[in-house]
Design a protein around this motif. Structure first.
Motif, PDB file in Angstrom:
ATOM      1  N   ARG A   1       0.830  -1.209   0.000  1.00 53.30           N
ATOM      2  CA  ARG A   1       0.000   0.000   0.000  1.00 53.30           C
ATOM      3  C   ARG A   1       0.864   1.259   0.000  1.00 53.30           C
ATOM      4  NH1 ARG A   1      -4.228  -2.776   2.898  1.00 53.30           N
ATOM      5  NH2 ARG A   1      -6.170  -2.426   1.793  1.00 53.30           N
TER       6      ARG A   1
ATOM      7  N   ALA B   1       6.317   1.639  -2.008  1.00 52.06           N
ATOM      8  CA  ALA B   1       6.764   0.692  -3.033  1.00 52.06           C
ATOM      9  C   ALA B   1       8.159   1.067  -3.521  1.00 52.06           C
ATOM     10  CB  ALA B   1       5.789   0.708  -4.209  1.00 52.06           C
TER      11      ALA B   1
ATOM     12  N   THR C   1      -5.420  -2.846  -7.456  1.00 51.91           N
ATOM     13  CA  THR C   1      -5.501  -1.936  -8.601  1.00 51.91           C
ATOM     14  C   THR C   1      -4.235  -1.109  -8.801  1.00 51.91           C
ATOM     15  OG1 THR C   1      -6.682  -0.538  -7.020  1.00 51.91           O
ATOM     16  CG2 THR C   1      -7.987  -1.684  -8.685  1.00 51.91           C
ATOM     17  N   TRP C   2      -3.518  -0.866  -7.714  1.00 50.82           N
ATOM     18  CA  TRP C   2      -2.377   0.046  -7.838  1.00 50.82           C
ATOM     19  C   TRP C   2      -1.138  -0.611  -8.445  1.00 50.82           C
ATOM     20  CZ3 TRP C   2      -4.845  -0.363  -2.948  1.00 50.82           C
ATOM     21  CH2 TRP C   2      -4.299  -1.320  -2.076  1.00 50.82           C
TER      22      TRP C   2
ATOM     23  N   ILE D   1      -1.177   0.579 -11.950  1.00 53.45           N
ATOM     24  CA  ILE D   1      -0.908   2.015 -11.977  1.00 53.45           C
ATOM     25  C   ILE D   1       0.584   2.280 -11.741  1.00 53.45           C
ATOM     26  CG2 ILE D   1      -1.353   4.194 -10.775  1.00 53.45           C
ATOM     27  CD1 ILE D   1      -3.691   3.347 -12.485  1.00 53.45           C
ATOM     28  N   ARG D   2       1.155   1.570 -10.790  1.00 53.43           N
ATOM     29  CA  ARG D   2       2.587   1.765 -10.528  1.00 53.43           C
ATOM     30  C   ARG D   2       3.431   1.319 -11.717  1.00 53.43           C
ATOM     31  NH1 ARG D   2       2.022  -0.102  -4.335  1.00 53.43           N
ATOM     32  NH2 ARG D   2       2.100   1.958  -3.398  1.00 53.43           N
TER      33      ARG D   2
ATOM     34  N   GLU E   1       3.244   4.041 -14.193  1.00 53.24           N
ATOM     35  CA  GLU E   1       4.078   5.185 -13.808  1.00 53.24           C
ATOM     36  C   GLU E   1       5.543   4.937 -14.123  1.00 53.24           C
ATOM     37  OE1 GLU E   1       2.113   7.868 -10.514  1.00 53.24           O
ATOM     38  OE2 GLU E   1       2.977   6.050  -9.673  1.00 53.24           O
TER      39      GLU E   1
ATOM     40  N   GLU F   1      -0.393  13.371 -15.846  1.00 55.96           N
ATOM     41  CA  GLU F   1       0.395  13.896 -14.729  1.00 55.96           C
ATOM     42  C   GLU F   1       1.899  13.842 -15.004  1.00 55.96           C
ATOM     43  OE1 GLU F   1      -0.607  11.956 -11.129  1.00 55.96           O
ATOM     44  OE2 GLU F   1      -2.724  12.442 -11.348  1.00 55.96           O
TER      45      GLU F   1
ATOM     46  N   ASP G   1      -6.708  12.780  -7.741  1.00 59.00           N
ATOM     47  CA  ASP G   1      -6.229  11.853  -8.775  1.00 59.00           C
ATOM     48  C   ASP G   1      -4.990  11.104  -8.285  1.00 59.00           C
ATOM     49  OD1 ASP G   1      -8.168  12.745 -10.482  1.00 59.00           O
ATOM     50  OD2 ASP G   1      -6.822  13.925 -11.763  1.00 59.00           O
ATOM     51  N   SER G   2      -4.078  11.856  -7.661  1.00 57.17           N
ATOM     52  CA  SER G   2      -2.822  11.269  -7.217  1.00 57.17           C
ATOM     53  C   SER G   2      -2.304  12.064  -6.035  1.00 57.17           C
ATOM     54  CB  SER G   2      -1.789  11.271  -8.349  1.00 57.17           C
ATOM     55  OG  SER G   2      -1.432  12.604  -8.654  1.00 57.17           O
TER      56      SER G   2
ATOM     57  N   ARG H   1       5.212   8.501  -7.671  1.00 57.93           N
ATOM     58  CA  ARG H   1       4.755   7.141  -7.505  1.00 57.93           C
ATOM     59  C   ARG H   1       4.957   6.705  -6.050  1.00 57.93           C
ATOM     60  NH1 ARG H   1       8.000   3.103  -8.046  1.00 57.93           N
ATOM     61  NH2 ARG H   1       6.592   1.998  -9.421  1.00 57.93           N
ATOM     62  N   ASN H   2       4.570   5.548  -5.745  1.00 60.61           N
ATOM     63  CA  ASN H   2       4.741   4.948  -4.418  1.00 60.61           C
ATOM     64  C   ASN H   2       3.677   5.340  -3.408  1.00 60.61           C
ATOM     65  OD1 ASN H   2       7.078   3.827  -5.358  1.00 60.61           O
ATOM     66  ND2 ASN H   2       8.381   5.390  -4.470  1.00 60.61           N
ATOM     67  N   THR H   3       3.055   6.473  -3.589  1.00 57.56           N
ATOM     68  CA  THR H   3       2.159   6.930  -2.540  1.00 57.56           C
ATOM     69  C   THR H   3       0.765   7.161  -3.105  1.00 57.56           C
ATOM     70  OG1 THR H   3       3.001   9.132  -2.968  1.00 57.56           O
ATOM     71  CG2 THR H   3       3.899   7.989  -1.080  1.00 57.56           C
ATOM     72  N   TYR H   4      -0.148   6.323  -2.699  1.00 57.10           N
ATOM     73  CA  TYR H   4      -1.530   6.452  -3.171  1.00 57.10           C
ATOM     74  C   TYR H   4      -2.493   6.727  -2.043  1.00 57.10           C
ATOM     75  CZ  TYR H   4       0.528   4.644  -7.347  1.00 57.10           C
ATOM     76  OH  TYR H   4       1.323   4.474  -8.432  1.00 57.10           O
ATOM     77  N   GLY H   5      -1.990   6.700  -0.843  1.00 61.43           N
ATOM     78  CA  GLY H   5      -2.780   7.058   0.314  1.00 61.43           C
ATOM     79  C   GLY H   5      -1.811   7.345   1.444  1.00 61.43           C
TER      80      GLY H   5
ATOM     81  N   TRP I   1      -7.897   8.331  -5.943  1.00 62.07           N
ATOM     82  CA  TRP I   1      -8.984   7.465  -6.431  1.00 62.07           C
ATOM     83  C   TRP I   1      -8.505   6.643  -7.626  1.00 62.07           C
ATOM     84  CZ3 TRP I   1     -11.105   7.242 -11.284  1.00 62.07           C
ATOM     85  CH2 TRP I   1     -10.840   8.310 -12.150  1.00 62.07           C
TER      86      TRP I   1
ATOM     87  N   ALA J   1      -5.601   5.271  -8.193  1.00 59.51           N
ATOM     88  CA  ALA J   1      -4.892   4.071  -7.754  1.00 59.51           C
ATOM     89  C   ALA J   1      -5.856   2.994  -7.281  1.00 59.51           C
ATOM     90  CB  ALA J   1      -3.918   4.425  -6.636  1.00 59.51           C
ATOM     91  N   ASN J   2      -7.002   3.420  -6.789  1.00 62.29           N
ATOM     92  CA  ASN J   2      -7.984   2.458  -6.287  1.00 62.29           C
ATOM     93  C   ASN J   2      -8.953   1.996  -7.361  1.00 62.29           C
ATOM     94  OD1 ASN J   2      -7.734   2.058  -3.179  1.00 62.29           O
ATOM     95  ND2 ASN J   2      -7.277   4.209  -3.531  1.00 62.29           N
TER      96      ASN J   2
ATOM     97  N   THR K   1      -8.848   0.310   2.047  1.00 60.60           N
ATOM     98  CA  THR K   1      -7.731   1.257   2.075  1.00 60.60           C
ATOM     99  C   THR K   1      -8.101   2.516   2.860  1.00 60.60           C
ATOM    100  OG1 THR K   1      -6.831   0.437  -0.006  1.00 60.60           O
ATOM    101  CG2 THR K   1      -6.195   2.665   0.629  1.00 60.60           C
TER     102      THR K   1
ATOM    103  N   HIS L   1      -7.902   1.568   6.390  1.00 57.94           N
ATOM    104  CA  HIS L   1      -6.487   1.397   6.731  1.00 57.94           C
ATOM    105  C   HIS L   1      -5.819   2.764   6.968  1.00 57.94           C
ATOM    106  CE1 HIS L   1      -2.442  -0.621   6.112  1.00 57.94           C
ATOM    107  NE2 HIS L   1      -2.123   0.621   5.780  1.00 57.94           N
ATOM    108  N   GLU L   2      -5.979   3.667   6.035  1.00 58.31           N
ATOM    109  CA  GLU L   2      -5.296   4.958   6.148  1.00 58.31           C
ATOM    110  C   GLU L   2      -5.842   5.775   7.313  1.00 58.31           C
ATOM    111  OE1 GLU L   2      -2.591   5.525   4.682  1.00 58.31           O
ATOM    112  OE2 GLU L   2      -2.671   3.957   3.172  1.00 58.31           O
TER     113      GLU L   2
ATOM    114  N   HIS M   1      -4.451   4.514  10.466  1.00 61.25           N
ATOM    115  CA  HIS M   1      -3.181   5.176  10.795  1.00 61.25           C
ATOM    116  C   HIS M   1      -3.456   6.507  11.496  1.00 61.25           C
ATOM    117  CE1 HIS M   1      -0.428   2.460   8.895  1.00 61.25           C
ATOM    118  NE2 HIS M   1      -0.772   2.733   7.644  1.00 61.25           N
TER     119      HIS M   1
END
Lengths: 157, 384
Positions: free
Chosen positions: A39, A42, A70-71, A74-75, A78, A110, B254-255, B260-264, B285, B287-288, B306, B309-310, B313
């Motif tokens: 999550r 990464a 889903t990600w 997407i990753r 990217e 983006e 959107d992001s 990259r690496n961070t979607y939430g 959204w 990424a989901n 998710t 989860h977030e 945190h």
């Protein structure tokens, strides 16, 4: 295989509608998938490279076949957009014209600022000419590069 | 500048040294109940706004007057230097928390890390921690620079929120779900997000938490600011304009951070209930939804989990084990595993597991919240 020698035809084939069942993932595709599933936090695109001798093809495979989570797709997209955009350009252009690739197309918009301007313009134009234009236009209009943003601005008559 | 690296510092030792020099380091000063404090009460949440200044040892001592019946404290600090919690002392003078005790393999609170110019610490975290009791508590707030050295004479804005609620089996959390610019007009995003919020509510309901979500649209750029690097002024403005002092803000874009690496990302473990630059959970959204940009049932399930989860945190929960399998939370009922297979077998359905357990087509539901995890959430001041 060096990405510069990759066949665009192979990528286009990977991009295709794919009515046939997807092949099982190879060990390198599986390894990339496992790396991208987290999550948060990464690995970077550079950190993925040792996991696959055919990184671009494997990333394209993930965009098409890794549906959950889903990600992962997407990753993978990217990574193609930031580190392998030249080799993956046919795939990227393809996303911009596909109504079922809205997520990838948004990610591509983006990343336009990380592309050479001519390449970025080609990708943006493909999006604005396709079925996702309504979604992409306001995002392109927000881009900081005036040349790109201008593509989304209606021309005064 | 204090000239002392935090990782090597102890307030007590520093105080002794400073006392020897005739200075008054680490001596508690009254930090609440001062003239000029703003006090408000909203149901079972009492909010006190005050300020304090770090002393010669780079620590501000905040006195918190806890009333009988108050069970949780959420302290939010904002300054122009990095802020973090140094210690907590109960009314009898016992130090019930010291940052360095948790600077290792087990995580209790993210407030020990000087990573931003705002910080929130909630107490108690676990049932095993010293419970609040009436009297004057003291919280030491460290002010440090980017190199990790204590900095003196830093003014700190403080918000103390004290909850009166000893029922750790039932609670309500209010969430403000804020769409970035244009997303509230996208039926796919709205339908997917609303369905995901329902899934989020399901996950939490099993832990005795009722989710009350309200939705709003904003003009935030859909490329959301990351909560790393200190957050953003836009988030603080949004929290001030749209939020309330008892709700958790979740921003959908959107992001996140155009990287990259961070979607939430949660704006802290825990996060704050007041307007700061990190007063939000930010979620992509896209990424989901995935590459197709649509929400199928499996996507909604994952998106909802998710969100849970977030925001988990944000309410103080850590991953039961990190994906490196060598750091763990401080809870006793989340098994301490050390490899992928063992962790996935024991914790793969836990909502706070660091990744969903999936094959290429489907994922296990991650809707388990253990009793101790639920307890942490219930002790968060925003769980009313």
């Amino acid at each position: 295989m060096p990405t510069s020698t990759l066949s665009s035809l192979a990528l286009i084939a990977a991009l295709g509608a794919d009515p046939a069942p997807s092949p099982s993932p190879s060990p390198s595709q599986e390894a990339l998938y496992r790396a991208l599933v987290v999550r948060e936090g990464a690995p970077t695109c550079a950190e993925l490279a040792p996991l696959s001798p055919t990184l671009v093809e494997d990333l394209v495979y993930l965009t098409e076949n890794a549906k959950q989570p889903t990600w992962v797709g997407i990753r993978a997209a990217e990574c193609l957009l930031t580190d392998h955009q030249e080799a993956a350009l046919p795939v990227i252009i393809g996303w911009m014209g596909r109504s079922d690739a809205k997520g990838f197309a948004l990610v591509a918009v983006e990343k336009l600022d990380r592309m050479p301007i001519d390449r970025a313009k080609a990708v943006a134009r493909a999006g604005l000419a396709g079925p996702l234009a309504e979604t992409l236009r306001p995002r392109i209009a927000r881009l900081p590069q005036a040349e790109l943003a201008a593509l989304a601005t209606p021309v005064a008559k | 500048m204090g000239g002392k690296e935090r990782a090597a510092g102890r307030c007590g030792a520093t105080a002794a040294l400073l006392m020897g020099l005739g200075l008054a380091g680490c001596v508690p000063t009254e930090g609440s109940g001062k003239s000029g404090d703003q006090v408000s009460v909203d149901g079972s949440l009492r909010t006190v706004r005050t300020n304090e200044t770090s002393q010669n040892d780079g620590i501000a001592v905040v006195a918190v007057d806890v009333n009988a019946g108050e069970t949780s404290l959420l302290l939010t600090a904002q300054a122009d230097q990095l802020v973090s919690v140094e210690y907590i002392e109960d009314p009898s003078g016992d130090r019930v928390f010291y940052w360095e005790d948790w600077y290792g393999d087990y995580s209790l609170t993210g407030a020990i890390f000087p990573e931003a110019r705002d910080m929130a610490v909630n107490w108690p975290v676990r049932a095993a921690d010293a419970p609040l009791q009436a009297g004057i508590w003291y919280v030491g707030i460290a002010t440090t620079n980017n190199n990790g050295y204590y900095v003196n004479n830093v003014d700190i804005d403080l918000t103390l929120q004290l909850k009166s609620d000893d029922d750790t089996s039932r609670a309500t959390v209010r969430a403000l779900v804020a769409y970035a610019d244009g997303l509230a007009d996208d039926p796919e995003v709205v339908a997917g997000t609303e369905a995901a919020v329902e899934r989020w509510a399901e996950v939490w309901a099993a832990a005795g938490i009722t989710l009350e979500a309200r939705f709003t649209s904003t003009d935030l750029d859909p490329v959301l600011p990351t909560m790393y690097d200190g957050g953003s002024a836009e988030i603080r403005s949004l929290a001030a304009d749209e939020g309330e002092d008892n709700d958790v803000m979740v921003v959908i874009g959107d992001s996140v951070g155009n990287q990259r690496n961070t979607y939430g990302i949660s704006g802290g473990i825990p996060g704050t209930l007041v307007a700061t630059k990190r007063a939000a959970v930010v979620i992509s959204w896209v990424a989901n939804a995935g590459g197709d940009g649509t929400f199928e049932d499996a996507d909604v399930q994952l998106y909802g989990e998710t969100l849970a989860h977030e925001v988990g945190h944000y309410m103080g929960l850590f991953h039961p084990v990190e994906s490196s399998y060598d750091y763990w939370d401080a809870l006793d009922d989340t098994p301490e595993c050390t490899n992928a297979r063992g962790c996935e077998n024991n914790l793969g359905e836990n909502n706070m597991f660091p990744y969903p357990v999936c094959d290429f087509r489907s994922c296990l539901a991650q809707d388990v919240i253990t009793d101790e995890q639920a307890g942490v959430s219930h002790r968060y001041a925003g769980a009313l």
